[in-house]
Design a protein around this motif. Structure first.
Motif, mmCIF file in Angstrom:
data_model
loop_
_atom_site.group_PDB
_atom_site.id
_atom_site.type_symbol
_atom_site.label_atom_id
_atom_site.label_comp_id
_atom_site.label_asym_id
_atom_site.label_seq_id
_atom_site.Cartn_x
_atom_site.Cartn_y
_atom_site.Cartn_z
ATOM 1 N N LEU A 36 0.698 12.596 3.972
ATOM 2 C CA LEU A 36 1.732 11.978 2.847
ATOM 3 C C LEU A 36 0.911 11.501 1.884
ATOM 4 O O LEU A 36 -0.094 10.718 2.043
ATOM 5 C CB LEU A 36 2.586 11.223 3.592
ATOM 6 C CG LEU A 36 3.407 10.420 2.354
ATOM 7 C CD1 LEU A 36 4.582 11.760 1.828
ATOM 8 C CD2 LEU A 36 4.369 9.510 3.229
ATOM 9 N N GLY A 37 0.914 11.857 0.342
ATOM 10 C CA GLY A 37 0.142 11.164 -0.679
ATOM 11 C C GLY A 37 0.886 9.814 -1.021
ATOM 12 O O GLY A 37 1.960 9.280 -0.203
ATOM 13 N N TYR A 38 0.583 9.200 -1.920
ATOM 14 C CA TYR A 38 0.685 7.897 -2.612
ATOM 15 C C TYR A 38 1.995 7.883 -3.734
ATOM 16 O O TYR A 38 2.537 6.984 -3.780
ATOM 17 C CB TYR A 38 -0.255 7.507 -3.237
ATOM 18 C CG TYR A 38 -1.382 6.865 -2.280
ATOM 19 C CD1 TYR A 38 -1.611 5.737 -1.341
ATOM 20 C CD2 TYR A 38 -2.545 7.891 -1.883
ATOM 21 C CE1 TYR A 38 -2.499 5.613 -0.695
ATOM 22 C CE2 TYR A 38 -3.334 7.709 -0.779
ATOM 23 C CZ TYR A 38 -3.621 6.406 -0.278
ATOM 24 O OH TYR A 38 -4.440 6.127 0.605
ATOM 25 N N ASP A 39 2.451 9.042 -4.267
ATOM 26 C CA ASP A 39 3.285 9.014 -5.115
ATOM 27 C C ASP A 39 4.322 9.886 -5.060
ATOM 28 O O ASP A 39 4.553 10.809 -4.174
ATOM 29 C CB ASP A 39 2.350 9.924 -6.466
ATOM 30 C CG ASP A 39 1.158 9.180 -6.980
ATOM 31 O OD1 ASP A 39 1.380 7.957 -7.421
ATOM 32 O OD2 ASP A 39 0.091 9.507 -7.290
ATOM 33 N N PHE A 40 5.539 9.286 -5.394
ATOM 34 C CA PHE A 40 6.843 9.884 -5.095
ATOM 35 C C PHE A 40 7.840 9.781 -6.271
ATOM 36 O O PHE A 40 7.519 9.251 -7.383
ATOM 37 C CB PHE A 40 7.551 8.766 -4.190
ATOM 38 C CG PHE A 40 6.936 8.873 -2.943
ATOM 39 C CD1 PHE A 40 6.960 9.673 -1.784
ATOM 40 C CD2 PHE A 40 5.830 7.762 -2.827
ATOM 41 C CE1 PHE A 40 6.422 9.319 -0.720
ATOM 42 C CE2 PHE A 40 5.137 7.605 -1.443
ATOM 43 C CZ PHE A 40 5.476 8.342 -0.567
ATOM 44 N N LEU A 41 8.752 10.686 -6.338
ATOM 45 C CA LEU A 41 9.891 10.826 -7.476
ATOM 46 C C LEU A 41 11.153 10.529 -6.837
ATOM 47 O O LEU A 41 11.487 11.160 -5.870
ATOM 48 C CB LEU A 41 9.815 12.189 -8.311
ATOM 49 C CG LEU A 41 8.604 12.600 -8.852
ATOM 50 C CD1 LEU A 41 8.904 13.850 -9.544
ATOM 51 C CD2 LEU A 41 8.421 11.420 -10.059
#
Length: 186
Positions: A36-41
């Motif tokens: 999982l990355g650090y950025d979300f929408l």
């Protein structure tokens, strides 16, 4: 034919399949775990009376970034877009399928709503359609193993790889829908 670890490793070594960054421990018997990355929408549903696939501006998103060492608390019933840390590049003879990890599914976390298919020729980070279908909040941590990719060989190279017509080619970070591009301008 789903590829076993031996063939996955061979393709990576030959640089026909690229997954970056990749730790050898992410390679499973017939898949590769992605993190999982650090950025979300997050859908800004407070200001949306309706989602219209024909309208470019039908959906607005709020961006969220989780700092190193922090966590994202996913509330029950919430849907958001995340991304993998890894960038992948598929050759024209290989298809990938994104699946959630069983351990997360057992907590009520779904990793993709429908978009589990990655076309030959795709290059970029994978956008994840994450939702919590349980009735309690669940913590998600950047860098945790969130999904897995399995790979299947095509009978022959595809004629038109994804990069020629793909709306999401080269994406970095989570990307919202571009379905409005499917409709001709009226």
């Amino acid at each position: 034919m789903i590829l076993p670890d031996v063939l996955i490793c061979e393709l990576i070594e030959q640089k026909a399949l690229c997954i970056n960054p990749l730790n050898e421990s992410q390679i499973q018997p017939s898949s590769v775990d992605l993190c999982l990355g650090y950025d979300f929408l997050i859908m800004d549903n407070l200001n949306m009376p309706l989602v219209d696939p024909k309208s470019k501006n039908s959906i607005t998103y709020r961006e969220a970034h989780v700092q190193e060492g922090s966590k994202l608390i996913l509330q029950p019933g919430v849907f958001l877009l995340g991304t993998t840390i890894e960038k992948i590049m598929l050759p024209n003879f290989l298809v990938a399928r994104v699946e959630g990890r069983s351990s997360l599914g057992r907590m009520g976390i779904l990793i993709h709503a429908t978009a589990g298919y990655v076309d030959p020729g795709f290059c970029g980070q994978i956008t994840l359609e994450i939702s919590n279908v349980s009735n309690i909040p669940v913590a998600l941590y950047p860098k945790m193993r969130i999904c897995q990719l399995s790979f299947e060989l095509l009978y022959e190279n595809c004629k038109v790889p994804y990069g020629v017509k793909g709306k999401y080619q080269g994406q970095e970070g989570p990307k919202g829908t571009k379905i409005y591009m499917d409709f001709p301008e009226e």
